[in-house]
Design a protein around this motif. Structure first.
Motif, PDB file in Angstrom:
ATOM      1  N   UNK A 102      74.716  37.165 -50.846  1.00 38.30           N
ATOM      2  CA  UNK A 102      73.552  36.744 -51.464  1.00 38.30           C
ATOM      3  C   UNK A 102      74.444  34.798 -52.211  1.00 38.30           C
ATOM      4  N   UNK A 103      75.438  35.153 -52.856  1.00 35.31           N
ATOM      5  CA  UNK A 103      76.407  33.858 -53.057  1.00 35.31           C
ATOM      6  C   UNK A 103      76.431  32.907 -51.928  1.00 35.31           C
ATOM      7  N   UNK A 104      76.523  33.569 -50.790  1.00 33.05           N
ATOM      8  CA  UNK A 104      76.317  32.727 -49.654  1.00 33.05           C
ATOM      9  C   UNK A 104      74.951  31.578 -49.844  1.00 33.05           C
ATOM     10  N   UNK A 105      74.488  32.650 -49.699  1.00 34.63           N
ATOM     11  CA  UNK A 105      72.785  31.380 -49.920  1.00 34.63           C
ATOM     12  C   UNK A 105      71.573  31.389 -51.060  1.00 34.63           C
ATOM     13  N   UNK A 106      72.669  30.771 -52.396  1.00 32.95           N
ATOM     14  CA  UNK A 106      72.113  31.312 -53.416  1.00 32.95           C
ATOM     15  C   UNK A 106      71.388  31.671 -54.276  1.00 32.95           C
ATOM     16  N   UNK A 107      71.928  33.255 -53.999  1.00 37.44           N
ATOM     17  CA  UNK A 107      70.906  34.487 -54.297  1.00 37.44           C
ATOM     18  C   UNK A 107      72.205  34.673 -56.186  1.00 37.44           C
ATOM     19  N   UNK A 108      71.303  35.427 -56.652  1.00 37.30           N
ATOM     20  CA  UNK A 108      72.183  36.036 -57.488  1.00 37.30           C
ATOM     21  C   UNK A 108      71.877  35.210 -58.781  1.00 37.30           C
ATOM     22  N   UNK A 109      70.456  34.404 -58.689  1.00 32.47           N
ATOM     23  CA  UNK A 109      70.507  33.050 -60.343  1.00 32.47           C
ATOM     24  C   UNK A 109      70.055  34.260 -61.127  1.00 32.47           C
ATOM     25  N   UNK A 110      71.156  34.508 -62.307  1.00 33.53           N
ATOM     26  CA  UNK A 110      70.800  34.207 -63.873  1.00 33.53           C
ATOM     27  C   UNK A 110      71.420  36.608 -63.636  1.00 33.53           C
ATOM     28  N   UNK A 111      71.522  36.421 -62.866  1.00 36.57           N
ATOM     29  CA  UNK A 111      71.982  38.370 -62.677  1.00 36.57           C
ATOM     30  C   UNK A 111      70.748  39.029 -63.338  1.00 36.57           C
ATOM     31  N   UNK A 112      71.370  40.671 -62.466  1.00 38.99           N
ATOM     32  CA  UNK A 112      69.956  41.271 -62.977  1.00 38.99           C
ATOM     33  C   UNK A 112      68.780  41.222 -62.220  1.00 38.99           C
ATOM     34  N   UNK A 113      68.492  41.631 -61.031  1.00 32.25           N
ATOM     35  CA  UNK A 113      67.147  40.598 -60.846  1.00 32.25           C
ATOM     36  C   UNK A 113      67.076  41.806 -60.094  1.00 32.25           C
ATOM     37  N   UNK A 114      65.743  41.574 -59.699  1.00 28.78           N
ATOM     38  CA  UNK A 114      65.129  42.886 -58.813  1.00 28.78           C
ATOM     39  C   UNK A 114      65.539  42.763 -57.666  1.00 28.78           C
ATOM     40  N   UNK A 115      65.797  43.869 -56.965  1.00 30.65           N
ATOM     41  CA  UNK A 115      66.461  43.102 -55.380  1.00 30.65           C
ATOM     42  C   UNK A 115      65.932  42.843 -54.927  1.00 30.65           C
ATOM     43  N   UNK A 116      65.882  41.415 -53.785  1.00 32.97           N
ATOM     44  CA  UNK A 116      65.262  41.388 -53.297  1.00 32.97           C
ATOM     45  C   UNK A 116      65.456  41.009 -51.760  1.00 32.97           C
ATOM     46  N   UNK A 117      64.541  40.553 -50.923  1.00 34.16           N
ATOM     47  CA  UNK A 117      64.891  40.465 -49.485  1.00 34.16           C
ATOM     48  C   UNK A 117      65.891  39.724 -49.368  1.00 34.16           C
ATOM     49  N   UNK A 118      66.738  40.717 -48.253  1.00 30.63           N
ATOM     50  CA  UNK A 118      68.288  39.762 -47.953  1.00 30.63           C
ATOM     51  C   UNK A 118      67.362  38.639 -46.925  1.00 30.63           C
ATOM     52  N   UNK A 119      66.658  38.755 -46.089  1.00 31.49           N
ATOM     53  CA  UNK A 119      66.488  37.911 -44.942  1.00 31.49           C
ATOM     54  C   UNK A 119      66.026  36.722 -45.774  1.00 31.49           C
ATOM     55  N   UNK A 120      65.759  36.538 -47.210  1.00 32.87           N
ATOM     56  CA  UNK A 120      64.949  34.860 -47.821  1.00 32.87           C
ATOM     57  C   UNK A 120      66.247  34.814 -48.052  1.00 32.87           C
ATOM     58  N   UNK A 121      67.257  35.162 -48.357  1.00 33.92           N
ATOM     59  CA  UNK A 121      69.443  34.364 -48.255  1.00 33.92           C
ATOM     60  C   UNK A 121      69.494  34.291 -46.637  1.00 33.92           C
ATOM     61  N   UNK A 122      68.894  34.558 -45.900  1.00 36.65           N
ATOM     62  CA  UNK A 122      69.453  34.111 -44.667  1.00 36.65           C
ATOM     63  C   UNK A 122      68.655  32.765 -44.310  1.00 36.65           C
ATOM     64  N   UNK A 123      67.171  32.775 -44.938  1.00 35.60           N
ATOM     65  CA  UNK A 123      66.144  32.100 -44.806  1.00 35.60           C
ATOM     66  C   UNK A 123      66.804  30.422 -45.455  1.00 35.60           C
ATOM     67  N   UNK A 124      67.117  30.992 -46.589  1.00 37.56           N
ATOM     68  CA  UNK A 124      67.792  29.708 -47.797  1.00 37.56           C
ATOM     69  C   UNK A 124      68.814  29.031 -46.883  1.00 37.56           C
ATOM     70  N   UNK A 125      69.729  29.427 -45.963  1.00 31.77           N
ATOM     71  CA  UNK A 125      70.729  28.770 -44.957  1.00 31.77           C
ATOM     72  C   UNK A 125      69.990  28.239 -44.218  1.00 31.77           C
TER      73      UNK A 125
END
Ligand SMILES: Cc1cc2nc3c(=O)[nH]c(=O)nc-3n(C[C@H](O)[C@H](O)[C@H](O)COP(=O)(O)OP(=O)(O)OC[C@H]3O[C@@H](n4cnc5c(N)ncnc54)[C@H](O)[C@@H]3O)c2cc1C
Length: 594
Positions: free
Chosen positions: A6-29
């Motif tokens: 999540x940290x590598x791909x820019x996730x976790x913006x703001x903390x306490x989020x609903x579960x996100x699709x892990x593939x979204x973070x790989x797509x950001x990379x």
């Protein structure tokens, strides 16, 4: 989802989020990589283009040195000629490109990009919009979509900061590689800036949308004012600073208040970078911000180093400032360590006693080898030993001159100071930063140089270089025409001594023709042609007729270069494009502006 990913791909913006699709973070990379590859491809294509044309010009020069007809080079390749006419040299619509849109004589609101520039910029903008929503499933829950858009646009804003900062520097290496002018680099910088601001704003609004949707407005306020974490307020600081940069940089403000714009821009950019840096603490993307800061520090250090090398020691750099008729000045600088003068160069001039730290770009109009006055009459050094030729050459100093037109800021102050000085001249300490630019026109059989007013400073060095090259047999040029449009004959004084020198150069009558157009003569008595190769006319030139004449009588490949007003550039471009499919002609323009 692992927190590390999540940290590598820019996730976790703001903390306490609903579960996100892990593939979204790989797509950001992946998106970061795609953008990176687009820049590499862009630089690669333009570098290759330049290399090929450099080689062509070199071969053409060599084979044309002893060829007075150069017929093979006078007709263009059909495909390339069409590409040049409809893309490379084309304005966006019919004619307009460099002519500014003006609200009044003082308020300039910008110019239209060329067709190729527009194609590139719209293409890059569209790619960014596409990548911002790429693989985002809008059918999912509102908060998941908002979270994905937030992360994606955040990542994209940060990666786009790298070219944004790289292209802002006058020493950016891409200028050297691709030969794209600083003027165009500035245009690209402005568009990257707009894209970064839009992405930063979308990132911020997507975060707000997510928070409001999941917890409510109170959570937004709580996150911003949270004293225990720097994460949100620094991100907001970055977005606000970027938005400020967008608001303070329209053409009208840049041109009317250049120095204030520049200081505001640097402070705004520093705040934006500081905000984003802290916002990304412990996140992979922070490395990109290190890159941004490193680029900025390297560029500034390189500039400082060049200034120190060229101006410090050996008595420093001195500038002789002298008033000329027609609201202009001649500034002749004797640098501590001068560089080798080449046509088409410009440098930044700082005169602390007049303009403090501010630096202004001016074209190098002339250079001269001056012997150091202290040794002119000496044939022996301090120890009494006779001086050899090398010693004498080392004691020679190159002086370089600028012609500066009086405007309303630094140039106005400089003019007033010289005007109030005895004999209209004074000498002061100066710093010169350069050289930047440089152009070689020696591979063209026909060279036509156009200048309006002060634009002549860009063209005079080419005239001297090509006439000397012709006499020495080191250039392909066989026909050289200088067309200079001035408002009044007194402007001839700006370059009179240099022109006298050029007109007395060996074999200049065989190659050089000068056409002077005086648009506002006080009387017809002022208009007289000194010889058949130097002719003076009242009024404006018929641009199409002169271009057609050059095409019919020209030899080999041609180059038409212009430096002056935007309107002159646009009219010349129009006239050249009419003939480009039948004539092998390159069009080069310098606008003295960005
Ligand atoms: C590559 C290049 C070469 C140039 N060569 C010459 C030349 O040979 N002779 C000549 O007279 N002028 C030349 N200019 C223009 C010259 O730089 C400006 O006229 C000068 O900086 C105006 O200073 P000012 O404070 O009096 O301007 P102002 O009267 O305050 O503004 C006049 C215009 O100059 C622009 N300008 C002001 N300061 C700067 C700056 N530091 N950098 C860039 N633009 C600025 C403003 O945006 C405005 O459009 C050249 C410009 C460029 C970009």
């Amino acid at each position: 989802m692992s927190f590390e990913l999540l940290k590598r791909a820019g996730g976790g913006g703001g903390g306490g989020h609903a579960p996100e699709d892990p593939s979204a973070d790989i797509e950001n990379v992946d998106v970061q990589h795609y953008l990176g590859w687009i820049w590499v491809a862009f630089v690669g294509v333009f570098t290759l283009y330049q290399l090929v044309f450099h080689l062509i010009r070199y071969i053409r020069t060599v084979v044309c040195l002893n060829n007075d007809t150069q017929r093979y080079f006078s007709t263009p390749h059909v495909l390339f000629a069409n590409f040049r006419k409809h893309c490379l040299d084309a304005p966006l619509f019919k004619t307009r490109h460099h002519r500014e849109f003006k609200l009044s004589s003082a308020i300039n609101i910008g110019t239209l990009p060329s067709r190729l520039q527009t194609f590139m910029l719209v293409g890059y903008f569209g790619t960014n919009v596409g990548l911002a929503v790429w693989k985002v499933d809008f059918g999912k829950d509102y908060s998941v979509v908002a979270g994905e858009i937030r992360n994606r646009t955040g990542v994209m804003a940060v990666i786009n900061m790298i070219p944004l900062f790289l292209l802002a520097g006058r020493n950016n290496p891409i200028i050297k590689l691709t030969q794209i002018s600083f003027d165009t680099m500035n245009l690209i910088h402005r568009w990257f800036g707009r894209i970064v601001v839009l992405e930063a704003l979308t990132h911020t609004f997507a975060w707000v949308a997510y928070k409001v949707h999941t917890v409510g407005w109170s959570a937004v306020q709580a996150a911003i004012t949270n004293k225990k974490s720097d994460f949100i307020w620094t991100g907001l600081m970055g977005t606000v600073a970027f938005t400020f940069l967008l608001i303070q940089s329209p053409s009208a403000i840049r041109h009317a208040f250049y120095e204030s714009f520049l200081i505001g821009h640097i402070i705004g950019a520093a705040i934006a970078v500081a905000g984003v840096w802290i916002h990304l603490n412990n996140r992979h993307q922070q490395q990109m911000v290190y890159g941004v800061v490193a680029l900025w520090v390297m560029e500034r250090s390189w500039r400082l180093l060049r200034i120190l090398i060229r101006n410090v020691g050996k008595g420093g750099t001195k500038a002789d400032v002298e008033v000329l008729p027609g609201d202009a000045l001649r500034v002749t600088v004797r640098m501590a360590r001068p560089w080798t003068f080449r046509p088409g160069q410009h440098a930044y001039l700082t005169i602390p006693s007049v303009g403090l730290h501010t630096n202004h770009p001016f074209s190098l109009a002339w250079s001269e080898e001056e012997e150091d006055l202290n040794i002119t009459n000496m044939t022996a050094d301090e120890k009494g030993l006779p001086m050899n030729r090398q010693d004498i050459l080392e004691k020679r100093k190159t002086s370089m001159s600028f012609i500066v037109r009086r405007r309303t800021g630094f140039t106005e102050k400089l003019y007033k100071k010289a005007d109030l000085s005895a004999a209209g001249r004074f000498t002061c300490n100066a710093f010169v930063e350069g050289p930047y630019g440089g152009e070689d026109l020696s591979s063209y059989g026909t060279v036509m140089l156009w200048a309006a007013g002060i634009g002549i400073t860009h063209q005079v060095p080419h005239v001297r270089e090509l006439v000397a090259g012709y006499a020495n047999g080191t250039v392909a040029t066989r026909r050289l025409t200088l067309v200079w449009i001035i408002q009044s004959p007194e402007h001839l004084e700006w370059i009179r001594t240099w022109m006298t020198h050029i007109l007395s150069m060996p074999r200049r009558r065989e190659i050089l023709k000068i056409l002077l157009f005086v648009t506002r003569p006080r009387s017809t008595k002022e208009i007289h042609s000194p010889s058949s190769s130097v002719q003076m006319f009242p009024g404006r030139p018929n641009i199409q007729a002169l271009i057609d004449q050059e095409m019919q009588e020209g030899i080999g490949a041609a180059c038409v270069s212009t430096c002056g007003t935007g309107a002159l550039s646009d009219d010349l471009r129009k006239a050249i494009r009419q003939r480009e499919t039948n004539w092998n002609v390159d069009f080069r323009e310098e606008s003295f502006s960005w």
